[in-house]
Design an enzyme around this catalytic site. Sequence first.
Site, PDB file in Angstrom:
ATOM      1  N   TYR A  81       5.033  -3.085   6.561  1.00 17.36           N
ATOM      2  CA  TYR A  81       4.267  -2.138   7.365  1.00 17.36           C
ATOM      3  C   TYR A  81       3.241  -2.786   8.282  1.00 17.36           C
ATOM      4  O   TYR A  81       2.529  -2.093   9.012  1.00 17.36           O
ATOM      5  CB  TYR A  81       3.588  -1.089   6.481  1.00 17.36           C
ATOM      6  CG  TYR A  81       2.634  -1.608   5.431  1.00 17.36           C
ATOM      7  CD1 TYR A  81       1.347  -1.999   5.751  1.00 17.36           C
ATOM      8  CD2 TYR A  81       3.014  -1.644   4.100  1.00 17.36           C
ATOM      9  CE1 TYR A  81       0.467  -2.442   4.779  1.00 17.36           C
ATOM     10  CE2 TYR A  81       2.150  -2.078   3.122  1.00 17.36           C
ATOM     11  CZ  TYR A  81       0.866  -2.479   3.459  1.00 17.36           C
ATOM     12  OH  TYR A  81       0.002  -2.920   2.492  1.00 17.36           O
ATOM     13  N   HIS A  86       6.763   3.501  -7.622  1.00 16.73           N
ATOM     14  CA  HIS A  86       5.706   3.852  -8.588  1.00 16.73           C
ATOM     15  C   HIS A  86       6.051   5.151  -9.324  1.00 16.73           C
ATOM     16  O   HIS A  86       6.375   5.117 -10.503  1.00 16.73           O
ATOM     17  CB  HIS A  86       4.323   3.944  -7.941  1.00 16.73           C
ATOM     18  CG  HIS A  86       3.901   2.715  -7.221  1.00 16.73           C
ATOM     19  ND1 HIS A  86       3.876   1.472  -7.826  1.00 16.73           N
ATOM     20  CD2 HIS A  86       3.502   2.522  -5.927  1.00 16.73           C
ATOM     21  CE1 HIS A  86       3.469   0.574  -6.944  1.00 16.73           C
ATOM     22  NE2 HIS A  86       3.250   1.172  -5.795  1.00 16.73           N
ATOM     23  N   ASP A 114       5.434  -5.919  -5.655  1.00 17.53           N
ATOM     24  CA  ASP A 114       4.441  -5.162  -4.911  1.00 17.53           C
ATOM     25  C   ASP A 114       3.395  -6.063  -4.253  1.00 17.53           C
ATOM     26  O   ASP A 114       3.679  -6.730  -3.267  1.00 17.53           O
ATOM     27  CB  ASP A 114       3.798  -4.132  -5.841  1.00 17.53           C
ATOM     28  CG  ASP A 114       3.032  -3.056  -5.081  1.00 17.53           C
ATOM     29  OD1 ASP A 114       2.886  -3.166  -3.859  1.00 17.53           O
ATOM     30  OD2 ASP A 114       2.555  -2.083  -5.715  1.00 17.53           O
TER      31      ASP A 114
END
Length: 450
Positions: A120, A266, A317
């Site tokens: 991102y 998640h 992550d």
Amino acid sequence: MTGYWFERAWVDGGWRAGVRLTVGDGRFRTVETGAVPKEGDERHAAGLPGLCNVHSHGFQRGMAGLSERRSRPDDNFWSWRDIMYRFLDRLTPEDVAAITAQAYAEMLEAGFTRVGEFHYLHNDPAGASYANPAEMAGAVAEAARATGIGLTLLPVFYAHGSFGGSEPSYGQRRFLNDPDSFARLMEASRGTLPAGANIGVAPHSLRAATPEEIECLLQLCPDGPIHIHVAEQVQEVDDCLAWSGARPVEWLLDNAPVDERWCLIHATHIDEGERRRLSATGAVAGLCPITEANLGDGIFPATDYLQDGGRFAIGTDSNIQIDAAGELRALEYSQRLAQRARALLTSQGASPSVGASLYAGAAMGGAQALNWGTGLAPGRPADFMSLNMAHPAFAAASDETRLDCWIFAAGAGAIDRVWRGGVRCVEGGHHHHAPEIAERYRRCIARITA
């Protein structure tokens, strides 16, 4: 073709003796069990298919260990996020390539042969698009080429600060796109991909993308994987209820075509109804237990979810610590702590081994979530590893306990060699280019933190 012979290897969901593999053009050509080695074969003790890391933010490896201080009385995920925003302010494409290469080399050393990069960080430090909108995606691709890891690029759509299309914050400026600019980013990103890579799409979260925007995104990648952050934090659940009257996973299941292509990252805070419904979709829950513990997210109800038939995969992550066995161990231990019981993520039937159950589930779920084949079988990608059976943790290991010994007892040094696409990337536990990658990383971090 190259031949490999293993005393024991994981084939069709279990350990088999005398496994001989031949590899050509990056794929397994033949797989024999009960075989004897042939002249010229490489010989190893124990072999496993590599694992998929379904959720990584590669650049965050550079801030590992730098946020472990109390910054306010209610320190939590949201205060950590502010630190992360400040860290990325100065990152150039060259920095992202250097940091991500360090993360990817460590992933290969840990037994991950493919990574889903939830990417991102798109814009320049002022928040403007680069002349090439895929400039940062190119940096990720460079890191994959430099290390040899398989890449599933997941360009992330991010447009808003919270539910209902609210304005983003200043700290989010480097993430932002509208649907038109994101379509250009997706097309440009396809051109950056190294050999053996594939691409999906990732609406960042229900906070960052409106329902209309999510519907547009799905049309940009009609066949690839779809990943989304969801229900990681209690505040996120509360805010979603205030916006829509539904919980985040509930909203997704009611309003999006969630199926086997989807990976819900998640999904920590789900209730019983959401859990059962998610299990029935065939989607994958992308669990990142080490990061979820580090950020104080909470504990995913894995025991009940797996009993429902739910599918899962693991990811690193934030890359605070890169350890495939450690992620699986943390997943089991979180359930033990919550339920005050042992050996929970397994069955008492055909496979009572917790390690075998964790490994098999993560291997299958990870391959599904990244739309990539796995397993020692003809035609599959030659992504595999060998265990160092001279490690003390394996001294008493048998077929029934070998994976338990790796996940729960071995620690560093358990993995000897790793091949991705038939190319050896790791030997003696170390990536072939580890010294050069680490030196570039150190120079980068020294400049950023000066």
